[in-house]
Write an enzyme that holds these catalytic residues in place. Structure first.
Site, PDB file in Angstrom:
ATOM      1  N   ARG A  38       0.825  -1.214   0.000  1.00  0.00           N
ATOM      2  CA  ARG A  38       0.000   0.000   0.000  1.00  0.00           C
ATOM      3  C   ARG A  38       0.859   1.263   0.000  1.00  0.00           C
ATOM      4  NH1 ARG A  38      -5.033  -2.001   3.788  1.00  0.00           N
ATOM      5  NH2 ARG A  38      -6.329  -2.549   2.014  1.00  0.00           N
ATOM      6  N   LYS A 207     -18.547 -15.616   3.356  1.00  0.00           N
ATOM      7  CA  LYS A 207     -19.986 -15.405   3.514  1.00  0.00           C
ATOM      8  C   LYS A 207     -20.700 -14.972   2.245  1.00  0.00           C
ATOM      9  CE  LYS A 207     -20.324 -13.938   8.299  1.00  0.00           C
ATOM     10  NZ  LYS A 207     -20.497 -12.698   9.070  1.00  0.00           N
ATOM     11  N   GLY A 368      -8.191  -7.273  -0.857  1.00  0.00           N
ATOM     12  CA  GLY A 368      -8.423  -8.062   0.348  1.00  0.00           C
ATOM     13  C   GLY A 368      -7.708  -9.394   0.343  1.00  0.00           C
ATOM     14  N   GLY A 400     -12.829  -3.682   0.425  1.00  0.00           N
ATOM     15  CA  GLY A 400     -14.198  -3.188   0.597  1.00  0.00           C
ATOM     16  C   GLY A 400     -14.591  -2.222  -0.510  1.00  0.00           C
TER      17      GLY A 400
HETATM   18  P1  AMP Z   1     -13.990 -13.038   3.151  1.00  0.00           P
HETATM   19  O1  AMP Z   1     -13.408 -12.157   4.215  1.00  0.00           O
HETATM   20  O2  AMP Z   1     -15.447 -13.242   3.225  1.00  0.00           O
HETATM   21  O3  AMP Z   1     -13.501 -12.671   1.751  1.00  0.00           O
HETATM   22  O4  AMP Z   1     -13.400 -14.472   3.441  1.00  0.00           O
HETATM   23  C1  AMP Z   1     -12.051 -14.775   3.426  1.00  0.00           C
HETATM   24  C2  AMP Z   1     -11.828 -15.944   4.309  1.00  0.00           C
HETATM   25  O5  AMP Z   1     -12.662 -17.001   3.904  1.00  0.00           O
HETATM   26  C3  AMP Z   1     -10.412 -16.476   4.260  1.00  0.00           C
HETATM   27  O6  AMP Z   1      -9.778 -16.196   5.469  1.00  0.00           O
HETATM   28  C4  AMP Z   1     -10.596 -17.987   4.059  1.00  0.00           C
HETATM   29  O7  AMP Z   1      -9.842 -18.756   4.973  1.00  0.00           O
HETATM   30  C5  AMP Z   1     -12.075 -18.188   4.339  1.00  0.00           C
HETATM   31  N1  AMP Z   1     -12.644 -19.332   3.630  1.00  0.00           N
HETATM   32  C6  AMP Z   1     -12.596 -19.586   2.313  1.00  0.00           C
HETATM   33  N2  AMP Z   1     -13.182 -20.765   2.048  1.00  0.00           N
HETATM   34  C7  AMP Z   1     -13.620 -21.273   3.216  1.00  0.00           C
HETATM   35  C8  AMP Z   1     -14.297 -22.466   3.586  1.00  0.00           C
HETATM   36  N3  AMP Z   1     -14.637 -23.363   2.687  1.00  0.00           N
HETATM   37  N4  AMP Z   1     -14.582 -22.643   4.886  1.00  0.00           N
HETATM   38  C9  AMP Z   1     -14.222 -21.729   5.802  1.00  0.00           C
HETATM   39  N5  AMP Z   1     -13.583 -20.583   5.520  1.00  0.00           N
HETATM   40  C10 AMP Z   1     -13.291 -20.345   4.242  1.00  0.00           C
END
Ligand code: AMP
Length: 418
Positions: A38, A207, A368, A400
């Site tokens: 960054r 999510k 991210g 974000g």
């Molecule tokens: P996000 O912040 O929603 O973009 O999610 C990123 C995080 O999702 C990372 O730290 C990954 O470890 C986690 N992640 C990706 N796939 C899975 C999964 N199948 N089960 C649990 N965590 C996950």
């Protein structure tokens, strides 16, 4: 959007720049910067301003300090590590003010000459910076504005925030987008405005609920949407498949089914994992090997297991669309890439993007976690690290902000520069 050129002659002018210096620090010593990406990303703007004879006053935040009074210094979140690294990268001394708009900042800003660089302390030491109430932010923005003649917005990672140093300040001084913000907007717009087709979007992360806006906006734009990561299981479970203990958001079943239907109606290919790397539980060890249980078809996840990555057949399936595409957007890892046993899917997606880039596609990593994954993982095809400069067309510095951009939302920090 106004650019630095629109500010006119900036020779001998004081230019206040909002940068994104929210860098990760080593957890043990709390001050070693573990990824200076960054800071590097801000150099083109700073150098351009210096070359044009300006005195540069930088403002940024680091972490999430929680001031209890109007201004509260917290040594855990000082920008001193940034000052050190920035001085090295610029090859000149950067001075750090001990406050943001107080006596020290005022006197250092007043005596700052052309070609010199001043860094204000963490703007989030001021409670007003992040206030949701415009009247509370305004006096802080006004005090910042008094330090300079004009304002350049270059912290792409914060342009989705209506904060004093991002949004309110731009109404008080002649304002323009910096090189980074300009580059980010130009790159992300290639996906949202008349994209070269086919446009393939690869989504992952934990999510579904975080990505609802992106999915619904991109369903109108994309030719293919590949869904991996934790969010894929909600789509599988909503269709009645067993997903064991995998991540699942039951309250999103209807939405997920709605997306599947809308994709069909619009002729968008919506691809879900066909095979899954399963585990006996969430990995505690460094590599995750202790819980690794192998690969199964995504419709046959045992009830006592959980899916932590997409399997090799899914990588192949998603890659086959990625390689045929002219524009690719990737946001969110396909699995728990932080653990080697569950990183192959994410590495495979990154490798597919690298192949597509070589074949002439415009490939975007939406910041991210996916950007972090592209930096730390090896390309399974070469056994070497990815080359950020040549393997991908654009790696966004704002997770974000890039998500909200792809959602089609108006970002306050950009709208104010119109
Ligand atoms: P996000 O912040 O929603 O973009 O999610 C990123 C995080 O999702 C990372 O730290 C990954 O470890 C986690 N992640 C990706 N796939 C899975 C999964 N199948 N089960 C649990 N965590 C996950």
């Amino acid at each position: 959007m106004k650019t630095i050129a629109d500010l006119g002659d900036i020779n001998n002018k004081k230019v206040l720049v909002r940068a994104d210096f929210n860098v990760p620090l080593d957890k043990t010593d709390g001050k070693t910067i573990t990824d200076d990406g960054r800071i590097r990303a801000a150099l083109p703007t700073i150098n351009k301003l210096l070359e044009n004879g300006a005195a540069v006053i930088l403002m940024a935040h680091l972490g999430r300090p929680k001031p209890t009074t109007d201004f509260e210094f917290d040594p855990k979140f000082t920008l001193e590590p940034v000052r050190v690294r920035l001085s090295e990268l610029l090859g000149k001394d950067v001075v750090l003010a001990s406050d943001t708009v107080g006596q020290d900042a005022q006197s250092k800003a007043a005596s700052l000459g052309a070609g010199q660089v001043l860094l204000l302390e963490n703007v989030r030491f001021n409670k007003a910076e992040t206030s949701k109430v415009e009247e509370e932010r305004r006096p802080f923005a006004e005090a910042l504005a008094k330090l300079a003649d004009c304002y350049v917005s270059d912290g792409f990672g914060v342009v989705h925030r209506a904060q004093a140093s991002v949004y309110d300040i731009a109404k008080l001084l002649p304002a323009a987008a910096g090189e980074l913000v300009f580059k980010e907007v130009a790159a992300l717009s290639k996906a949202t405005e008349n994209p070269e087709r086919p446009l393939t979007v690869v989504l992952g992360g934990s999510k579904v609920s975080d990505k609802l806006g992106v999915i619904s906006n991109l369903l109108k734009l994309a030719d293919n949407i590949c869904i991996g990561g934790g969010m894929a299981y909600t789509f599988l479970a909503a269709q009645g498949y067993e997903i064991g203990h995998s991540l699942c958001e039951k309250d999103q079943f209807e939405t997920a089914l709605g997306y599947i239907k809308e994709a069909e109606e619009r002729g968008v290919k919506l691809l879900l994992p066909i095979d899954t790397v399963i585990a006996s539980g969430f990995p505690e060890s460094e590599t995750g090997e202790d819980v690794y249980e192998g690969v199964v078809e995504s419709t046959k996840i045992p009830a006592d297991k959980e899916g932590l990555d997409i399997g090799p057949k899914t990588v192949e399936l998603f890659a086959s669309e990625i390689i045929k595409s002219k524009t690719v957007v990737w946001n969110g890892p396909s699995g728990v890439f932080e653990k080697a046993a569950f990183a192959k899917g994410t590495a495979g997606i990154a490798a597919a993007l690298a192949d597509a880039t070589k074949a002439g596609a415009f490939t975007i990593i939406g910041g991210g976690d996916s950007a972090a994954a592209a930096r730390v993982l090896d390309n399974p095809k070469t056994g070497k690290k990815f080359d950020e400069a040549t393997d991908f067309s654009h790696i966004s510095t704002g997770g974000g902000a890039s998500l909200e951009f792809l959602e089609g939302k108006e970002l306050p920090g950009l709208a104010v520069l119109a």
